[in-house]
Design a protein around this motif. Structure first.
Motif, short mmCIF file in Angstrom:
data_model
loop_
_atom_site.label_atom_id
_atom_site.label_comp_id
_atom_site.label_asym_id
_atom_site.label_seq_id
_atom_site.Cartn_x
_atom_site.Cartn_y
_atom_site.Cartn_z
N LEU A 172 0.91 -1.16 -0.17
CA LEU A 172 -0.09 0.17 -0.10
C LEU A 172 0.75 1.14 0.18
CD1 LEU A 172 -2.60 -1.09 2.69
CD2 LEU A 172 -2.84 -1.07 0.05
N THR A 173 0.35 2.29 -0.64
CA THR A 173 1.11 3.48 -0.87
C THR A 173 -0.06 4.50 -0.16
OG1 THR A 173 2.23 5.23 -1.88
CG2 THR A 173 0.36 4.16 -2.93
N GLY A 174 0.43 5.76 0.13
CA GLY A 174 -0.55 6.69 0.73
C GLY A 174 -1.68 6.88 -0.33
N GLY A 175 -2.92 7.07 0.26
CA GLY A 175 -4.11 7.25 -0.40
C GLY A 175 -4.84 8.48 0.17
N TYR A 176 -6.09 8.49 0.17
CA TYR A 176 -6.91 9.54 0.56
C TYR A 176 -8.33 8.88 1.07
CZ TYR A 176 -8.71 14.18 1.56
OH TYR A 176 -8.94 15.47 2.02
N ASP A 177 -8.64 9.54 2.32
CA ASP A 177 -10.03 8.76 2.96
C ASP A 177 -11.03 10.19 2.55
OD1 ASP A 177 -12.18 8.22 4.28
OD2 ASP A 177 -11.03 7.46 6.16
N PHE A 178 -11.83 10.11 1.63
CA PHE A 178 -12.68 11.06 1.44
C PHE A 178 -13.94 10.88 2.46
CE2 PHE A 178 -10.49 10.55 -2.53
CZ PHE A 178 -10.35 11.91 -3.12
N VAL A 179 -14.09 10.15 2.91
CA VAL A 179 -15.34 9.90 3.83
C VAL A 179 -14.82 10.37 5.21
CG1 VAL A 179 -16.73 8.25 5.20
CG2 VAL A 179 -16.09 7.61 2.94
N THR A 180 -14.01 10.17 5.79
CA THR A 180 -13.45 10.90 6.87
C THR A 180 -13.25 12.49 6.95
OG1 THR A 180 -12.33 8.93 7.79
CG2 THR A 180 -11.83 10.93 8.69
N ALA A 181 -12.64 12.93 5.62
CA ALA A 181 -12.51 14.12 5.23
C ALA A 181 -13.61 15.09 5.43
CB ALA A 181 -11.64 14.47 4.12
N GLN A 182 -14.78 14.43 4.93
CA GLN A 182 -16.07 15.14 4.71
C GLN A 182 -16.83 15.04 5.85
OE1 GLN A 182 -16.10 14.29 -0.14
NE2 GLN A 182 -18.08 14.72 1.10
N GLY A 183 -16.68 14.14 6.88
CA GLY A 183 -17.52 14.21 8.11
C GLY A 183 -18.74 13.82 7.88
N SER A 184 -19.69 14.49 8.94
CA SER A 184 -21.05 13.91 8.97
C SER A 184 -21.62 14.56 7.79
CB SER A 184 -21.70 14.71 10.18
OG SER A 184 -21.42 16.15 10.06
N THR A 185 -21.27 15.29 6.89
CA THR A 185 -21.93 15.62 5.73
C THR A 185 -21.81 14.84 4.39
OG1 THR A 185 -20.14 17.08 4.84
CG2 THR A 185 -21.86 18.10 6.30
N TYR A 186 -21.09 13.75 4.49
CA TYR A 186 -20.63 12.74 3.62
C TYR A 186 -21.90 12.13 2.89
CZ TYR A 186 -18.41 9.45 0.71
OH TYR A 186 -17.89 8.65 -0.24
N ALA A 187 -21.95 11.95 1.77
CA ALA A 187 -22.98 11.13 0.81
C ALA A 187 -24.15 11.98 1.03
CB ALA A 187 -23.05 9.56 1.20
N ALA A 188 -24.38 13.15 1.32
CA ALA A 188 -25.49 13.75 1.36
C ALA A 188 -26.28 14.27 0.02
CB ALA A 188 -25.46 15.09 2.37
#
Length: 321
Positions: free
Chosen positions: A38-54
């Motif tokens: 694994l190399t460095g990626g990105y967690d868009f879910v955590t980054a957007q917090g409670s507003t995610y997938a709205a």
């Protein structure tokens, strides 16, 4: 892995220097099978917090939940890590299934039958990429939450993130319900940047195209079994590019476990792994080489002649083309 000659191929090209981005759910970074892969990626879910997938929670999922469960419990089971390693790093081969004892399953029941349908999906897909291309680096891009939901905006951001970070292969083991212009244009940008893009054809046993797999120049992957027959769940049709094993596939599962799973979601990362091997050999013509290197499986699928792509992948032939 024997069927597609992945281990034999990795003796010549093993994905060294290639980065494979995987847009998925969370990955177990501590899993033994993924150590060093694994190399460095990105967690868009955590980054957007409670507003995610709205934006539109119905717009992205691993499978149409109305037509089937994320992990088919009738065929999904778990292997005991203590009885054998998932991947022998020295030989790059899968463990002999005969040596792996099956767990009771009761301690894991809550993980795979609860509402968190996306649990393990990212780890399973990453494990398969690592198995086929043991020296490629996998960039996990988390856009799906633990319920398997995402939105078009974040999926688009993840694709563009992969392009910006100059990955070589991009796997998308999910489907969206509409032909999104933003996702389509992001995928086109990735392909224009010489990124090989793979996607799962879908698990609804239909010829209706699933996006993003059906976008132009994406390798749309159908699932086959050990006898090269179409998986009962797998989509098919003119939009399919190639087929790959996707029935009763062993891969890494969070917590140091290993699972036996089925779905086009797991056929696509196998093809992404092949793309990494071919990419470690050559810079251009990768998709064409993989398609020309397939094995014709029309005889095993008389009802689906011309509907399972050019055939089932053969990694050695893909490298040689």
């Amino acid at each position: 892995m024997t069927r597609i000659r992945a281990v034999q191929a990795s003796q010549y090209y093993d994905g060294y220097g290639v980065v494979v981005a995987d847009i998925n759910s969370a990955v177990d970074y501590g899993h033994p099978a993924l150590q060093g892969h694994l190399t460095g990626g990105y967690d868009f879910v955590t980054a957007q917090g409670s507003t995610y997938a709205a934006l539109n929670q119905s717009s992205g999922s691993f499978m149409d939940q109305s037509s089937g469960s994320f992990l088919d419990q009738s065929s999904g089971s778990f292997l005991d890590q203590a009885s054998g390693s998932f991947l022998d790093q020295a030989s790059g081969s899968f463990m002999d299934q005969a040596s792996g004892s099956f767990l009771d399953g009761a301690p894991l029941l809550n993980m795979v039958t609860g509402s968190n349908s996306a649990y393990g999906h990212g780890t399973l897909c990453a494990g398969l990429i690592a198995a086929v291309a043991p020296r490629a680096m996998i960039m996990p891009l988390r856009v799906f939450d633990d319920n398997g939901q995402a939105d078009i905006f974040t999926i688009t951001k993840a694709i563009r993130y992969a392009v910006k970070n100059q990955v070589n292969v991009l796997n998308m083991s999910f489907g969206i319900s509409t032909n999104s212009r933003s996702v389509r244009e992001a995928v086109a940008t990735a392909i224009a940047a010489n990124i090989v893009v793979t996607g799962s054809a879908g698990n609804a046993n239909t010829s209706t195209p699933q996006y993003p797999a059906s976008y132009s120049s994406v390798l749309s992957v159908a699932a086959t079994d050990m006898n090269d027959k179409k998986g009962s769940f797998s989509n098919y049709g003119s939009s399919v590019s190639v087929s790959a094993p996707g029935v009763n596939i062993i891969s890494a599962y969070p917590g140091g476990y290993y699972a036996v799973v089925s779905g086009t979601s797991f056929a696509a990362p196998i093809v992404a792994g092949e793309a990494a091997l071919v990419r470690s050999k050559q810079v251009t013509g990768i998709t064409d080489a993989m398609v020309r290197g397939t094995v014709n499986i029309d005889a095993q699928n008389p009802q689906y002649v011309g509907k399972l792509g050019e055939g089932r992948i053969d990694v050695v032939s893909g490298i040689e083309k």
